[in-house]
Design an enzyme around this catalytic site. Structure first.
Site, PDB file in Angstrom:
ATOM      1  N   ASP A   1      -4.537   4.844   6.078  1.00  0.00           N
ATOM      2  CA  ASP A   1      -4.976   6.100   6.726  1.00  0.00           C
ATOM      3  C   ASP A   1      -5.889   5.609   7.881  1.00  0.00           C
ATOM      4  OD1 ASP A   1      -5.578   9.065   6.991  1.00  0.00           O
ATOM      5  OD2 ASP A   1      -7.308   8.893   5.635  1.00  0.00           O
TER       6      ASP A   1
ATOM      7  N   ARG B   1       1.491  12.402  -8.343  1.00  0.00           N
ATOM      8  CA  ARG B   1       2.051  11.172  -8.089  1.00  0.00           C
ATOM      9  C   ARG B   1       3.480  11.077  -8.575  1.00  0.00           C
ATOM     10  NH1 ARG B   1      -2.263   7.859  -7.092  1.00  0.00           N
ATOM     11  NH2 ARG B   1      -4.245   7.838  -8.394  1.00  0.00           N
TER      12      ARG B   1
ATOM     13  N   GLU C   1       0.781  -1.173   0.031  1.00  0.00           N
ATOM     14  CA  GLU C   1      -0.076  -0.036  -0.085  1.00  0.00           C
ATOM     15  C   GLU C   1       0.839   1.177   0.042  1.00  0.00           C
ATOM     16  OE1 GLU C   1      -2.707   1.510  -0.172  1.00  0.00           O
ATOM     17  OE2 GLU C   1      -4.220   0.375   0.517  1.00  0.00           O
ATOM     18  N   ASP C   2       0.332   2.407  -0.491  1.00  0.00           N
ATOM     19  CA  ASP C   2       0.901   3.501  -0.349  1.00  0.00           C
ATOM     20  C   ASP C   2       0.734   4.208   1.101  1.00  0.00           C
ATOM     21  OD1 ASP C   2      -1.716   4.071  -0.841  1.00  0.00           O
ATOM     22  OD2 ASP C   2      -1.376   5.767  -2.298  1.00  0.00           O
TER      23      ASP C   2
HETATM   24  P1  IMP Z   1      -7.756   4.494   4.102  1.00  0.00           P
HETATM   25  O1  IMP Z   1      -8.368   5.559   4.828  1.00  0.00           O
HETATM   26  O2  IMP Z   1      -6.750   3.699   4.975  1.00  0.00           O
HETATM   27  O3  IMP Z   1      -8.978   3.428   3.512  1.00  0.00           O
HETATM   28  O4  IMP Z   1      -7.046   4.775   2.852  1.00  0.00           O
HETATM   29  C1  IMP Z   1      -7.543   4.933   1.646  1.00  0.00           C
HETATM   30  C2  IMP Z   1      -6.761   5.394   0.519  1.00  0.00           C
HETATM   31  O5  IMP Z   1      -6.785   6.836   0.559  1.00  0.00           O
HETATM   32  C3  IMP Z   1      -5.122   5.349   0.590  1.00  0.00           C
HETATM   33  O6  IMP Z   1      -4.655   4.009   0.213  1.00  0.00           O
HETATM   34  C4  IMP Z   1      -4.631   6.586  -0.039  1.00  0.00           C
HETATM   35  O7  IMP Z   1      -4.570   5.953  -1.832  1.00  0.00           O
HETATM   36  C5  IMP Z   1      -5.730   7.380  -0.193  1.00  0.00           C
HETATM   37  N1  IMP Z   1      -5.221   8.377   1.003  1.00  0.00           N
HETATM   38  C6  IMP Z   1      -5.366   8.483   2.240  1.00  0.00           C
HETATM   39  N2  IMP Z   1      -4.594   9.480   2.961  1.00  0.00           N
HETATM   40  C7  IMP Z   1      -3.953  10.176   1.897  1.00  0.00           C
HETATM   41  C8  IMP Z   1      -3.097  11.408   1.784  1.00  0.00           C
HETATM   42  O8  IMP Z   1      -2.475  11.822   3.010  1.00  0.00           O
HETATM   43  N3  IMP Z   1      -2.778  11.527   0.723  1.00  0.00           N
HETATM   44  C9  IMP Z   1      -2.995  10.980  -0.581  1.00  0.00           C
HETATM   45  N4  IMP Z   1      -3.779   9.857  -0.406  1.00  0.00           N
HETATM   46  C10 IMP Z   1      -4.150   9.292   0.635  1.00  0.00           C
HETATM   47 MG    MG Z   2      -3.999   3.285  -1.650  1.00  0.00          MG
END
Ligand code: IMP
Ligand code: MG
Length: 195
Positions: free
Chosen positions: A108, A172, A104-105
């Site tokens: 969050d 990106r 994963e990148d």
């Molecule tokens: P989740 O909130 O863990 O479900 O994150 C979902 C997705 O939102 C991540 O895989 C990212 O692609 C994107 N994301 C969450 N936080 C950030 C951020 O600070 N910058 C860019 N993308 C984000």
């Molecule tokens: Mg992601």
């Protein structure tokens, strides 16, 4: 004019330089190479954000490995919390008997991974093991009980861009990770959680 200069006005701070990222990616690659030595390893990148990290990570891993991708979608934060998350691009390869490292990148809230049941899904396909490797971790924002086994860096509760991470599909290509300026409207973020 370099890429950094083009986007400079939207960045309040450079959080991680290319040198810091590469040094950490090299360490992660070494750990993965040691931990998975003698095992069938497949790295599964979560599109789109993970592709830059994944490209560097695989070159820091010295053992044989396969690569595949999934894309996970949600339809905005409201529907996400109601559980509407789908795998919109499935694996091409079988994971049966293989050790899967999901890449994963950023993690969050953790809701995308949790509500897509991607880990359970891979286990149901008889993966030998499933672990998570994320470049960035924002533990202060966590809503779902998701734990990454390999973490590049913990980051503060700020919207970050660059090195694969986007805002509205842009940035990106930045070679560093930067904090998006606070006056940027992040409510217009792409609806695709996997973005
Ligand atoms: P989740 O909130 O863990 O479900 O994150 C979902 C997705 O939102 C991540 O895989 C990212 O692609 C994107 N994301 C969450 N936080 C950030 C951020 O600070 N910058 C860019 N993308 C984000
Ligand atoms: Mg992601």
């Amino acid at each position: 004019m370099g890429v950094a200069e083009v986007s400079e006005d939207r960045i309040s701070e450079v959080l991680l330089t290319p040198e810091q990222i590469m040094a950490r990616v090299a360490e992660l690659g070494k750990h993965v190479s040691e931990d998975y030595a003698g095992r069938k390893l497949i790295l599964v990148g979560v599109l789109n954000g993970a592709f830059v990290f994944l490209a560097d990570l695989i070159r820091a891993i010295s053992i044989p490995l396969e690569v595949d991708f999934v894309a996970i979608s949600s339809y905005g934060a409201a529907t996400r919390s109601s559980g509407v998350v789908r795998i919109i691009k499935d694996l091409e390869k079988s994971v049966e008997g293989k050790h899967v490292l999901l890449v994963e990148d950023i993690i969050d809230t953790g809701l995308t991974l949790k509500l897509s049941y991607i880990v359970e899904n891979l286990k149901a396909r008889k993966a030998a093991s499933v672990k998570i490797c994320t470049l960035l971790d924002k533990p202060s924002r966590r809503e779902a009980d998701v734990h990454a086994d390999y973490v590049g860096f913990e980051v503060p509760d700020k919207f970050v861009i660059g090195y694969g991470l986007d805002h509205n599909g842009l940035y990106r290509n930045l070679p560093f990770v930067g904090i998006l300026r606070e006056d940027t409207d992040i409510s217009t973020r792409p609806e695709c959680a996997g973005e």
